[in-house]
Scaffold this motif. Structure first.
Motif: not given
Length: 667
Positions: A138-143, A148-153, A223-226
């Motif tokens: 969760a912390e890294l997703l916020k970083s 990097l970009s607000a357009d990530v999920i 930008h989807p995040v896995y």
């Protein structure tokens, strides 16, 4: 069969090459996953890559995902080899940006993401090493969102972080929170979706949302995040499915005119040149005569016959009779081809010049003086593979300069010369490369057969400032037929060569040069005699006169020397901020207002490239070993204080007397 050219990019040590191995294993291309530590990976083929455990040269390998053939390009992660990444970007359809779950977003990660976004390359993000102690979710997703970009999920959840049991569970149609997150983010770029959601939320099915997510990802809007681990295989199945579902695989236009881009050049065992080409359309067959040219100089095309072709297929490189649209192939027989050259019109290629040029240089010398000639040949071959090495030969001092991104690159050049060419070399201290920019407009002219011009040529030039990153342009204000085209071409070529060393010896990269006057002595001779070049103009007259005229125009315009500046970000203990700020001031840095925290604070700003290495050396002592520094080239800024000069490697057209003594042996 659909084709997808996929790049794997990351900051060094994020696990990029390990992920490549895992993808190849999952596709059945290799029987076991190689290890970077053991030096047995598929794409790190150079001995030095295996020895150091880093990627130095881009490598290509092919595999299939269902009905999609993927040409996977593994790129270097170390900033010193950013030029290799730049060349790979020109041939990509999509990318996977790898981030370490432990180290998080790093300096190179931010540089790469900015470039991917600027070039609109569809990008998935894979957070690797969730099995490592200290892994974050969760912390890294916020970083990632903040830096990097607000357009990530996030496309799923990571569990049991920090151990071998770490796993990734993709979200599905039963995850209400995921559906809501998709609607919120997709609506940012889709007004119709937003209107549909406001009018009737139930009209938005899960399948429709996934389709719109794929559409926005292919347009590089999302930008989807896995999450996962390349070592254990966690999360890689979901990533493979995402590559198939979300990135833009296409069927090449084989019947269209030939168009391709050269992104890599290497030498074969017999010393022959081999060009790596991404085909955008058409087909190239063995024995075809190909016309190719620099992407910026269409008028200087060359032609050669293709003698052999290999195509990447199923993890192997197979000899084939042709390479077609969408594929990556290796071509033999094109002796004059260079990295960045375009085959055909190059339509579909991503424009080059994404990253800053090298900002450092050093003098390289053979340990044995007798190796000087062999060193020149070896460096020329290395420059074919990496044009940004940018060799500069100083014939006056018998010295050779090479451009660098960093100290690691120096070590790689040294080892490569020793292992592949048997030449031991030494380096002088690394110095910073500045540039010059024009202050105003300047003009000069010298007329044929008029003192003090000793050459049978008339050349008039006007120089004007050009926008940053626009390059050198040359145009005519004289009639094209006013003299033979070969003479005009000689002037243009000499202008471009002379601009590599401005008034203070630094290159002038952005300038508009206009030819305002021209004239020549027609071919003639004494009665009953053969051609007499003392009475007739030759291209040499124009090549010798042009530097004198151009330098006079540059002096009238005036130039300012600019030094490279890096943007930096420092994370340090709060109680060390005052001492670090004092050091930054001594290093001529320009810090912003610190973001102070209870225990850790952040300092951002700009610092001269020449001072970055000093800051790296001093930081551990200033921050008790807890400081973290990120830096990347940002811009050029006018030099303050004494103006640095660079030793000239030409005949010094600024000194007319010495120049004429060298060129004519007389004044």
């Amino acid at each position: 069969m659909k084709l997808l050219n996929l790049g794997i990019l990351a900051h060094v040590d994020a696990g990029k090459t390990s992920l490549t191995e895992r993808l190849l294993y999952a596709a059945g291309v290799i029987d076991e996953v190689g290890s970077v530590d053991h030096g047995n990976t598929q794409t790190d083929s150079l001995a030095l890559e295996r020895q150091r455990g880093i990627t130095i040269k881009s490598a290509v390998v092919s595999f299939a995902i269902d009905d999609v053939t993927v040409n996977l390009i593994d790129t270097p992660g170390h900033p010193d080899f950013i030029a290799e990444v730049e060349r790979a970007l020109s041939v990509l359809d999509g990318a996977v940006l790898v981030i370490s779950a432990v180290e998080g977003v790093q300096a190179q990660t931010r540089v790469l993401m900015r470039t991917l976004q600027r070039l609109r390359i569809p990008t998935l993000i894979f957070v690797n090493k969730v099995d490592r102690r200290g892994a974050q979710s969760a912390e890294l997703l916020k970083s990632i969102t903040d830096r990097l970009s607000a357009d990530v999920i996030a496309m799923g959840s990571a569990t049991d972080l920090g151990g071998r049991a770490a796993a990734f569970t993709p979200y599905g149609r039963d995850d209400a929170g995921f559906e809501a997150a998709m609607i919120e983010l997709l609506a940012e770029h889709d007004d119709q979706l937003l209107a549909t959601y406001v009018d009737n939320e139930e009209m938005l099915s899960y399948d429709a949302l996934r389709a719109r997510l794929a559409e926005q990802t292919r347009r590089a809007l999302m930008h989807p995040v896995y999450f996962g681990s390349a070592i254990t295989g966690a999360g890689t199945d979901a990533l493979i499915a995402a590559i198939r579902e979300l990135l833009p695989a296409t069927e090449g236009k084989v019947e269209a005119p030939v168009s391709g881009s050269v992104f890599k050049v290497e030498r074969g065992r017999a010393g022959e040149k081999i060009a790596f080409v991404r085909m955008f359309s058409g087909a190239i067959r063995t024995r075809d005569r190909l016309r190719f040219h620099s992407s910026s100089r269409v008028d200087e095309g060359k032609e050669a016959k293709v003698t052999a072709i290999s195509v990447f297929d199923g993890g192997s490189v197979l000899t084939k009779p042709e390479v077609t649209a969408g594929q990556i192939g290796k071509l033999w027989g094109l002796g004059d081809i260079q990295i960045g050259d375009v085959i055909g019109d190059g339509s579909g290629a991503v424009q080059s010049g994404h990253f800053a040029p090298p900002t450092l240089e050093t003098v390289i010398a053979p340990a044995k003086p007798s190796d000087q000639g062999n060193l020149q040949v070896a460096l020329s071959q290395l420059a074919e593979q990496d044009p940004l090495i940018n060799l500069r030969q100083d014939d006056v001092r018998q010295e050779t300069y090479v451009s660098l991104y960093g100290e690691v690159q120096k070590e790689v050049i040294q080892t490569t010369l020793a292992n592949e060419f048997g030449i031991d070399v030494t380096f002088r201290e690394t110095t910073t490369i500045c540039i010059e920019r024009l202050d105003g407009i300047g003009a000069a002219v010298e007329f044929n057969k008029a003192d003090p011009n000793p050459f049978l040529a008339t050349v008039g030039l006007r120089v004007e400032p050009a926008p940053v990153n626009s390059g050198v342009s040359f145009r005519l204000e004289v009639e094209l037929g006013s003299m033979p085209y070969a003479f005009i071409k000689a002037v243009e070529e000499t202008v471009r060569e002379t601009l590599r060393q401005g008034v203070y010896g630094w290159e002038i990269p952005d300038v508009s040069v206009v030819m305002t006057h021209s004239g020549y002595s027609a071919r003639q001779s004494h009665a009953h005699a053969v051609f007499d070049k003392s009475m007739s103009s030759t291209a040499g007259d124009f090549r010798n006169l042009t530097p004198l005229v151009l330098m006079t125009a540059l002096q009238e315009a005036g130039t300012t020397v600019y030094e490279p500046m890096h943007r930096f970000r420092l994370e340090i203990p709060t109680d060390t901020v005052r001492g670090v700020l004092a050091t930054l001031t001594r290093l001529r840095a320009i810090p912003q207002v610190p973001a102070l925290g209870a225990e850790t604070s952040v300092l951002e700003g700009e610092i001269p490239a020449a001072a970055v290495y000093q800051l790296e050396q001093q930081l551990p002592g200033l921050s008790r070993g807890e400081g973290v520094l990120e830096s990347a080239f940002e811009r050029y800024q006018p030099v303050t204080g004494p103006i640095p000069t660079r030793p000239r490697t030409d005949n010094d057209p600024l000194n007319r007397r010495d120049y004429l003594l060298h060129v004519l042996r007389r004044v």
